[in-house]
Design a protein around this motif. Structure first.
Motif, mmCIF file in Angstrom:
data_model
loop_
_atom_site.group_PDB
_atom_site.id
_atom_site.type_symbol
_atom_site.label_atom_id
_atom_site.label_comp_id
_atom_site.label_asym_id
_atom_site.label_seq_id
_atom_site.Cartn_x
_atom_site.Cartn_y
_atom_site.Cartn_z
ATOM 1 N N SER A 120 0.832 -1.212 0.000
ATOM 2 C CA SER A 120 0.000 0.000 0.000
ATOM 3 C C SER A 120 0.860 1.254 0.000
ATOM 4 N N ILE A 124 0.794 4.028 -2.968
ATOM 5 C CA ILE A 124 0.404 5.415 -2.683
ATOM 6 C C ILE A 124 1.543 6.375 -3.013
ATOM 7 N N SER A 125 2.768 5.983 -2.645
ATOM 8 C CA SER A 125 3.921 6.843 -2.899
ATOM 9 C C SER A 125 4.217 6.950 -4.388
ATOM 10 N N TYR A 129 -0.207 10.277 -4.588
ATOM 11 C CA TYR A 129 -1.540 10.726 -4.186
ATOM 12 C C TYR A 129 -1.419 11.589 -2.938
ATOM 13 N N GLU A 130 -1.884 12.818 -3.021
ATOM 14 C CA GLU A 130 -1.728 13.755 -1.916
ATOM 15 C C GLU A 130 -3.071 14.066 -1.267
ATOM 16 N N ILE A 161 2.660 4.288 8.126
ATOM 17 C CA ILE A 161 1.285 4.258 7.610
ATOM 18 C C ILE A 161 0.336 4.051 8.788
ATOM 19 N N LEU A 165 1.882 9.498 6.302
ATOM 20 C CA LEU A 165 1.021 10.110 5.288
ATOM 21 C C LEU A 165 0.222 11.261 5.899
ATOM 22 N N SER A 169 0.283 15.361 4.955
ATOM 23 C CA SER A 169 -0.938 16.046 4.519
ATOM 24 C C SER A 169 -1.126 17.412 5.180
#
Length: 263
Positions: A120, A124-125, A129-130, A161, A165, A169
């Motif tokens: 995952s 995602i990295s 995806y931000e 995780i 992340l 954000s």
């Protein structure tokens, strides 16, 4: 003083020590180049060749030492603690419960979760995806994600995780983000070490193994920081994520097969 060390050393298999030293040397290089990834790489790889608790215990020394340096290297520490405490308190406090869960279930379940997390994170990295969290959402989101992060950290030994992340954000400046990640990683590793000690998981041989992994990790980190200006960080990052994905898939297949056989 020497006899307990020699006794602990005699309890370790030379192959285990050699593999751990090499893996943490490589993990140090990765952290030096891309700024993160030591526990994710080291624990994920070690979990393929040894029990997950052993892999997590080996990571305590190298991760704590390198992240103390990262957490205190900058002027933002106090401001970050004041801002992030709603996230940090559950993220650190619930590690104890996560480790308790890990010790009570079939080891294949934490191994499978670790594999899923690795894949995952790589996905995602790679997709870049931000997510953006506003200041109004920060405390409730942080508290909820802190609970999840604490449990996941305790079960798998991985704390990037969703914690890493979430910190990404918040729109922190680069230096603030690096220091915030170091703070999370330092506190998480310290709590893992304390809980492992309290539950008698961190035996003298495992403590010695973790200590032996510190020098190669620091050497690798220094090399990685020097290579950062010589290599294409983007290409190195892609190779790292591809490697993490492959390791994650391997863990999923191995532990998934184990669960199916024992079903």
């Amino acid at each position: 003083m020497i006899e307990p060390i020699l006794s602990a050393l005699a309890a370790l298999e030379p192959e285990t020590v050699a593999l751990a030293v090499i893996i943490f040397f490589l993990a140090g290089i990765i952290k030096g180049v891309v700024g993160f990834g030591m526990p994710l790489f080291a624990i994920t790889l070690l979990a393929l060749i040894m029990p997950l608790t052993t892999a997590i215990a080996a990571n305590v020394g190298p991760s704590l030492i390198t992240n103390v340096r990262q957490a205190f290297r900058g002027p933002y520490l106090i401001a970050l603690v004041k801002r992030l405490w709603p996230f940090l308190i559950p993220a650190i406090g619930l590690i104890w419960f996560g480790i308790t869960i890990q010790l009570q279930v079939n080891e294949a379940y934490p191994g499978l979760m670790l594999g899923l997390l690795a894949v995952s994170f790589a996905a995602i990295s790679a997709l870049r995806y931000e997510i953006r969290v506003t200041r109004a959402q920060e405390k409730p989101f942080g508290f909820a994600l802190g609970i999840i992060n604490g449990l996941i950290t305790g079960i798998t030994g991985i704390f990037i995780i969703p914690g890493g992340l979430f910190l990404q954000s918040l729109g922190l400046k680069r230096d603030e983000l690096v220091q915030a990640l170091g703070l999370l990683f330092m506190l998480s590793t310290a709590m893992i070490g304390l809980v492992f000690g309290a539950k008698a998981i961190m035996t003298p041989p495992l403590l010695l193994l973790s200590a032996l992994c510190i020098p190669p990790a620091l050497i690798g980190l220094a090399i990685g920081e020097r290579l950062r200006n010589l290599l294409s960080e983007e290409m190195f990052r892609k190779l790292f994520l591809a490697g993490i994905a492959i390791l994650g898939v391997s863990l999923i297949i191995r532990n998934g097969a184990s669960l199916l056989v024992n079903a």
